[in-house]
Design an enzyme around this catalytic site. Structure first.
Site, PDB file in Angstrom:
ATOM      1  N   HIS A 154      41.782  43.911  36.920  1.00 56.20           N
ATOM      2  CA  HIS A 154      41.078  44.995  36.213  1.00 56.20           C
ATOM      3  C   HIS A 154      40.403  45.956  37.183  1.00 56.20           C
ATOM      4  O   HIS A 154      39.966  47.056  36.773  1.00 56.20           O
ATOM      5  CB  HIS A 154      40.040  44.401  35.251  1.00 56.20           C
ATOM      6  CG  HIS A 154      39.894  45.175  33.983  1.00 56.20           C
ATOM      7  ND1 HIS A 154      39.985  46.550  33.921  1.00 56.20           N
ATOM      8  CD2 HIS A 154      39.663  44.785  32.701  1.00 56.20           C
ATOM      9  CE1 HIS A 154      39.817  46.965  32.691  1.00 56.20           C
ATOM     10  NE2 HIS A 154      39.621  45.911  31.905  1.00 56.20           N
ATOM     11  N   ASP A 162      43.394  49.615  34.201  1.00 55.04           N
ATOM     12  CA  ASP A 162      42.617  49.584  32.966  1.00 55.04           C
ATOM     13  C   ASP A 162      43.467  48.979  31.858  1.00 55.04           C
ATOM     14  O   ASP A 162      44.694  48.832  32.005  1.00 55.04           O
ATOM     15  CB  ASP A 162      42.165  51.000  32.583  1.00 55.04           C
ATOM     16  CG  ASP A 162      41.203  51.589  33.606  1.00 55.04           C
ATOM     17  OD1 ASP A 162      40.470  50.781  34.210  1.00 55.04           O
ATOM     18  OD2 ASP A 162      41.203  52.814  33.790  1.00 55.04           O
TER      19      ASP A 162
END
Length: 433
Positions: free
Chosen positions: A403, A407
């Site tokens: 992450h 995204d």
């Protein structure tokens, strides 16, 4: 320069001569045979073989096994030992033909690059070196037997006979002693047996090999470093299975390779990575490195652990080329013949746990990569198609991503594109999104 054994044997000649008739001519001949054998051995210089350079990042390993033992003869470039590292197994070969004289390390020892490993005595064609000692001479054994005088047995004297007769003690005292000794035995026999523990309570401890230790270290490092998150999707495999069924025999006949699902997923991921470049990137320090190529790491299970050989420049390959490369790397992995070059690099990983029957799973990112795709088993499931419930072969796929780089929108988009390519393989041939 002669060895100490040669010098000692030469000095013994003067010792034999000084004793005169006590030693036969055969004994003198035997002494010179020893000298001659050691002189022949002195013509060859023993060579010490060291632990070879394995790779820039590898400085030590574990001596897994000796293929040869002391006294064995070897040919040039024949394997003598195997060293296990955290990535590959390294074979140590004989630099020349000869005889193994001494092993300088034991199995399971940790050895470092440049350390003395074994000593070899060069010889022609791996022939055995001169024997350590001369063979037994039958003439000498006869002379030695004739020289030896066997002493005649001495008749036992009257005093010896009397000393062998044990003195008679009082019979009553012997009986009393026996009775006293029997009492504690009876007490022991009356003691109740110890209760047995229920079931098997044994344990077996096995030392982890270097590859398993390295795998454990990297997996934990990935969990600690990456901000891992996993997204799932379902893929209808009907179209791909139909295409495979139609062309697999033709591909096997013309290209001598089986047409599987890995090539289709590799191609689909390659096209999706071009559209979502962050899934093909990595973090180095405070910079993001975007790769213009796709080096695909393919997870392969081996007896020693999971390895990820790399198929390079997958973006330039078709289905058949990908299948050939994956098959070759898989065979090398199972045979333990992978090199460091085969596993170096990689920008994206595919792991197929479906071959073992896995239905769901969350794969772990192979750092410094940013994502890994997990394939699973194909199962028939009821799905809704055009308002009707039908049975279709469904595979659940999972994408674990970092992450820090991707995204949620990018990760889900990537997985949806892979799904669309697999559900309609004609899009991959036309390179349409």
């Amino acid at each position: 320069m002669l060895s100490k054994q040669v010098i000692a044997a030469a000095r013994s000649r003067a010792f034999f001569a000084s004793r005169g008739a006590q030693y036969t001519a055969v004994s003198l001949s035997k002494g010179w045979k020893v000298v001659d054998s050691h002189i022949r051995r002195a013509q060859f210089h023993s060579k010490t073989v060291k632990v070879p350079q394995m790779a820039e990042s590898i400085s030590e390993g574990t001596l897994r096994s000796w293929s040869k033992q002391v006294g064995d003869t070897v040919e040039a470039d024949e394997e003598v030992a195997t060293i296990e590292t955290d990535k590959i197994d390294v074979s140590v070969n004989a630099p020349t033909a000869g005889k193994i004289v001494e092993l300088l390390a034991k199995e399971e020892d940790t050895v470092t690059v440049g350390q003395d490993l074994f000593i070899i005595e060069p010889g022609e064609g791996g022939a055995s070196a001169a024997p350590d000692g001369p063979k037994a001479d039958p003439e000498e054994s006869k002379d030695q037997q004739s020289d030896r005088t066997t002493p005649e047995p001495r008749a036992p004297s009257t005093a010896d006979k009397q000393s062998r007769i044990p003195p008679e003690g009082p019979k009553e005292s012997k009986k009393e002693v026996k009775k006293q000794d029997s009492k504690p035995k009876e007490d022991k026999s009356k003691a109740p047996p110890a209760p047995k523990a229920p079931g098997n309570r044994g344990e077996t401890r096995v030392k982890m090999n270097r590859m398993r230790l390295r795998i454990a270290e990297r997996l934990k490092e990935s969990q600690n470093a990456a901000a891992s998150l996993t997204t799932f999707n379902e893929i209808d495999m009907s179209s791909l299975m139909e295409m495979r069924k139609k062309y697999k025999d033709e591909v096997l006949k013309e290209h001598d390779v089986k047409l599987g699902f890995m090539s289709a997923f590799a191609r689909a991921c390659t096209l999706a990575l071009k559209e979502i470049p962050a899934a093909n990137a990595s973090i180095e320090g405070d910079e993001i490195v975007y790769h213009d190529f796709v080096d695909l790491s393919v997870a392969v299970a081996t007896p020693k652990g999971l390895v990820t050989p790399v198929v390079r420049n997958v973006e330039d390959m078709g289905f058949v080329e990908i299948e050939k490369e994956i098959a070759a790397l898989g065979s090398k992995a199972r045979d333990g013949k992978l090199t460091l070059e085969d596993m170096a690099g990689g920008t994206f990983t595919i792991s197929n746990g479906g071959v073992f029957g896995s239905l769901y799973g969350t794969p772990i990112i192979n750092l410094p990569q940013s994502a890994v795709l997990g394939m699973h088993a194909i199962k028939d499931k009821p799905v809704v198609v055009n308002g009707q419930i039908v049975i279709r072969p469904i595979m659940v796929v999972a994408l674990t991503y970092d992450h820090r780089l991707l995204d949620g929108r990018e990760a889900v988009t990537f997985l949806v594109k892979v799904r669309d390519y697999i559900e309609d393989p004609r899009k991959m041939l036309l390179a349409l999104s």
